[in-house]
Motif scaffolding. Structure first.
Motif, PDB file in Angstrom:
ATOM      1  N   ARG A  82       0.773  -1.306  -0.043  1.00 18.84           N
ATOM      2  CA  ARG A  82      -0.113   0.034   0.150  1.00 18.84           C
ATOM      3  C   ARG A  82       1.070   1.345   0.087  1.00 18.84           C
ATOM      4  NH1 ARG A  82      -4.958  -1.517   4.374  1.00 18.84           N
ATOM      5  NH2 ARG A  82      -5.612  -3.336   3.256  1.00 18.84           N
ATOM      6  N   ARG A  83       2.277   1.169   0.172  1.00 17.16           N
ATOM      7  CA  ARG A  83       3.051   2.296   0.192  1.00 17.16           C
ATOM      8  C   ARG A  83       3.967   2.336  -1.180  1.00 17.16           C
ATOM      9  NH1 ARG A  83       6.128   3.301   5.714  1.00 17.16           N
ATOM     10  NH2 ARG A  83       5.930   5.736   4.837  1.00 17.16           N
ATOM     11  N   ARG A  84       4.230   3.652  -1.523  1.00 12.43           N
ATOM     12  CA  ARG A  84       5.068   3.852  -2.726  1.00 12.43           C
ATOM     13  C   ARG A  84       6.358   3.398  -2.336  1.00 12.43           C
ATOM     14  NH1 ARG A  84       2.097   6.524  -6.614  1.00 12.43           N
ATOM     15  NH2 ARG A  84       0.288   7.550  -5.876  1.00 12.43           N
ATOM     16  N   ARG A  93      18.078  11.552   0.691  1.00 10.01           N
ATOM     17  CA  ARG A  93      18.494  10.308   1.219  1.00 10.01           C
ATOM     18  C   ARG A  93      17.773   9.116   0.537  1.00 10.01           C
ATOM     19  NH1 ARG A  93      21.192   9.728   6.380  1.00 10.01           N
ATOM     20  NH2 ARG A  93      21.436  11.702   7.081  1.00 10.01           N
ATOM     21  N   VAL A  94      16.404   9.167   0.004  1.00  4.85           N
ATOM     22  CA  VAL A  94      15.666   8.241  -0.693  1.00  4.85           C
ATOM     23  C   VAL A  94      16.403   8.251  -2.124  1.00  4.85           C
ATOM     24  CG1 VAL A  94      13.621   7.563  -1.840  1.00  4.85           C
ATOM     25  CG2 VAL A  94      13.390   8.292   0.713  1.00  4.85           C
ATOM     26  N   ASP A  95      16.482   9.378  -2.816  1.00  2.00           N
ATOM     27  CA  ASP A  95      16.795   9.402  -4.044  1.00  2.00           C
ATOM     28  C   ASP A  95      18.430   9.036  -4.001  1.00  2.00           C
ATOM     29  OD1 ASP A  95      14.873  10.879  -5.040  1.00  2.00           O
ATOM     30  OD2 ASP A  95      15.852  13.046  -4.906  1.00  2.00           O
ATOM     31  N   ARG A 135       6.477   4.683  -7.699  1.00  2.00           N
ATOM     32  CA  ARG A 135       5.716   3.439  -7.835  1.00  2.00           C
ATOM     33  C   ARG A 135       5.260   2.549  -6.815  1.00  2.00           C
ATOM     34  NH1 ARG A 135       8.163   1.027 -13.621  1.00  2.00           N
ATOM     35  NH2 ARG A 135       8.377   3.137 -14.522  1.00  2.00           N
ATOM     36  N   TYR A 136       4.438   1.744  -7.154  1.00  2.00           N
ATOM     37  CA  TYR A 136       4.104   0.683  -5.873  1.00  2.00           C
ATOM     38  C   TYR A 136       4.684  -0.577  -6.169  1.00  2.00           C
ATOM     39  CZ  TYR A 136       0.203   3.774  -4.347  1.00  2.00           C
ATOM     40  OH  TYR A 136      -0.628   4.508  -3.741  1.00  2.00           O
ATOM     41  N   PRO A 137       5.206  -1.697  -5.262  1.00  2.00           N
ATOM     42  CA  PRO A 137       5.768  -2.691  -5.350  1.00  2.00           C
ATOM     43  C   PRO A 137       5.146  -3.641  -6.652  1.00  2.00           C
ATOM     44  CG  PRO A 137       5.581  -2.478  -3.115  1.00  2.00           C
ATOM     45  CD  PRO A 137       4.693  -1.156  -3.995  1.00  2.00           C
ATOM     46  N   HIS A 138       4.084  -3.498  -6.740  1.00  2.00           N
ATOM     47  CA  HIS A 138       3.300  -4.459  -7.628  1.00  2.00           C
ATOM     48  C   HIS A 138       3.499  -4.042  -9.226  1.00  2.00           C
ATOM     49  CE1 HIS A 138       0.043  -1.431  -7.665  1.00  2.00           C
ATOM     50  NE2 HIS A 138      -0.089  -1.833  -8.601  1.00  2.00           N
ATOM     51  N   GLU A 139       3.937  -2.800  -9.296  1.00  6.59           N
ATOM     52  CA  GLU A 139       4.324  -2.466 -10.522  1.00  6.59           C
ATOM     53  C   GLU A 139       5.745  -2.496 -11.139  1.00  6.59           C
ATOM     54  OE1 GLU A 139       1.825   1.764 -11.065  1.00  6.59           O
ATOM     55  OE2 GLU A 139       3.092   1.561  -9.453  1.00  6.59           O
ATOM     56  N   LEU A 140       6.800  -3.209 -10.315  1.00  4.33           N
ATOM     57  CA  LEU A 140       7.815  -3.608 -10.482  1.00  4.33           C
ATOM     58  C   LEU A 140       8.153  -5.168 -10.668  1.00  4.33           C
ATOM     59  CD1 LEU A 140       9.608  -1.509  -7.509  1.00  4.33           C
ATOM     60  CD2 LEU A 140       8.893  -0.723  -9.794  1.00  4.33           C
ATOM     61  N   ARG A 186      15.838  -4.724  -5.385  1.00  7.14           N
ATOM     62  CA  ARG A 186      16.674  -3.650  -5.513  1.00  7.14           C
ATOM     63  C   ARG A 186      15.965  -2.623  -4.378  1.00  7.14           C
ATOM     64  NH1 ARG A 186      20.473  -2.580  -9.812  1.00  7.14           N
ATOM     65  NH2 ARG A 186      20.726  -4.608 -11.024  1.00  7.14           N
ATOM     66  N   VAL A 187      14.865  -2.744  -4.370  1.00 13.99           N
ATOM     67  CA  VAL A 187      14.034  -1.690  -3.473  1.00 13.99           C
ATOM     68  C   VAL A 187      14.515  -2.189  -1.890  1.00 13.99           C
ATOM     69  CG1 VAL A 187      11.940  -0.815  -2.617  1.00 13.99           C
ATOM     70  CG2 VAL A 187      12.093  -0.848  -4.995  1.00 13.99           C
ATOM     71  N   GLY A 188      14.422  -3.374  -1.585  1.00 16.86           N
ATOM     72  CA  GLY A 188      14.684  -3.833  -0.217  1.00 16.86           C
ATOM     73  C   GLY A 188      16.115  -3.570  -0.092  1.00 16.86           C
TER      74      GLY A 188
END
Length: 264
Positions: free
Chosen positions: A107-109, A129-131, A146-151, A158-160
């Motif tokens: 539910r989170r971007r 820091r996110v960038d 984006r949301y996780p399901h879009e990746l 890589r997000v992890g």
């Protein structure tokens, strides 16, 4: 020394055999493990299903509390350290989980997922820091929206990794993080970790059931079987002359002499 582990023991309740009344019997998962992790090392922790490798990883990060022995992190005994004192140390050691779909909030971007731990630890300049974290793992900054399901699976992993490195920890535990990826994505994630270890001066423990993955990434290997260390050695020496029968069984299960050689 980043980690000093001595006679580590851990048992967990056996809920499958819990009686109607009374406490569940306990199962011994870790049985007297002793080893060191030097600063800057890349340690592979390998073993089959039920060997205790994931339990060991969670004990090292104090997500599980040992029932015996000691764990020292950078000289501090964290074996039974209360959570209020552990909280201040958790920025220094982070974990990358096996399944990003269950470890990333759907539910989170992506930007919010990476920012969460930064806010928890009271850090400033969150957006920058996110960038920076997205840059470090090779994802476009636009992915923050984006949301996780879009990746793809590799992108989610890589997000992890970005969530972990955003805190600039000293130690990262990666638990089976390439096991669900295709060969191409595995190669990209392993290469990324290799680069981050060098660039950020990380100490890394990499859990896997696959010795060929361990060979690609790790300088030293710890082999677990039924909650015990059956062999520990430098990676090259372990592959050249394994001492334990169980290690030889794991090596025999590798389908090719070195399927990851092409990634170098």
């Amino acid at each position: 020394m980043m980690y000093e582990v001595r006679d580590l023991q851990l048992s967990l309740p056996d809920m499958a055999h819990k009686p109607l009344f009374g406490a569940a019997p306990r199962i011994d998962i870790l049985k007297g493990l002793s080893f060191d992790v030097p600063k800057g090392a890349v340690l592979g922790i390998v073993g089959g299903s039920g060997s205790g490798k994931s339990t060991l990883g969670r004990a090292m990060l104090r997500l599980l509390e040992p029932t015996g022995g000691t764990i020292r992190f950078d000289g501090t005994d964290i074996t039974h350290l209360p959570e209020d004192r552990l909280r201040g140390m958790r920025q220094r050691f982070q974990m990358i989980f096996q399944d990003p779909m269950s470890s990333l909030n759907p539910r989170r971007r992506v930007g919010g997922i990476i920012a969460g731990p930064l806010k928890l630890h009271g850090l400033d300049n969150i957006a920058a820091r996110v960038d920076e974290a997205l840059d470090m793992v090779g994802l476009p900054r636009s992915f923050a929206r984006r949301y996780p399901h879009e990746l793809s699976g590799g992108q989610r992993q890589r997000v992890g990794i970005a969530r972990a490195v955003a805190l600039r920890p000293e130690f990262i535990l990666a638990d089976e993080i390439v096991s669900g990826l295709d060969v191409s994505s595995q190669a990209q994630v392993l290469n990324l970790l290799d680069e981050l270890v060098g660039e950020l001066g990380l100490t890394l423990a990499f859990i896997s059931h696959d010795l060929s993955v361990i060979r690609r990434l790790c300088s030293r290997v710890l082999v677990l079987h039924q909650g015990k260390i059956v062999e520990e050695n430098e990676t090259a020496r372990l592959f050249a002359a394994p001492q334990a029968d169980y290690t030889r069984e794991l090596l025999a299960a590798i389908p090719l002499p070195d399927p990851y050689q092409v990634w170098r």
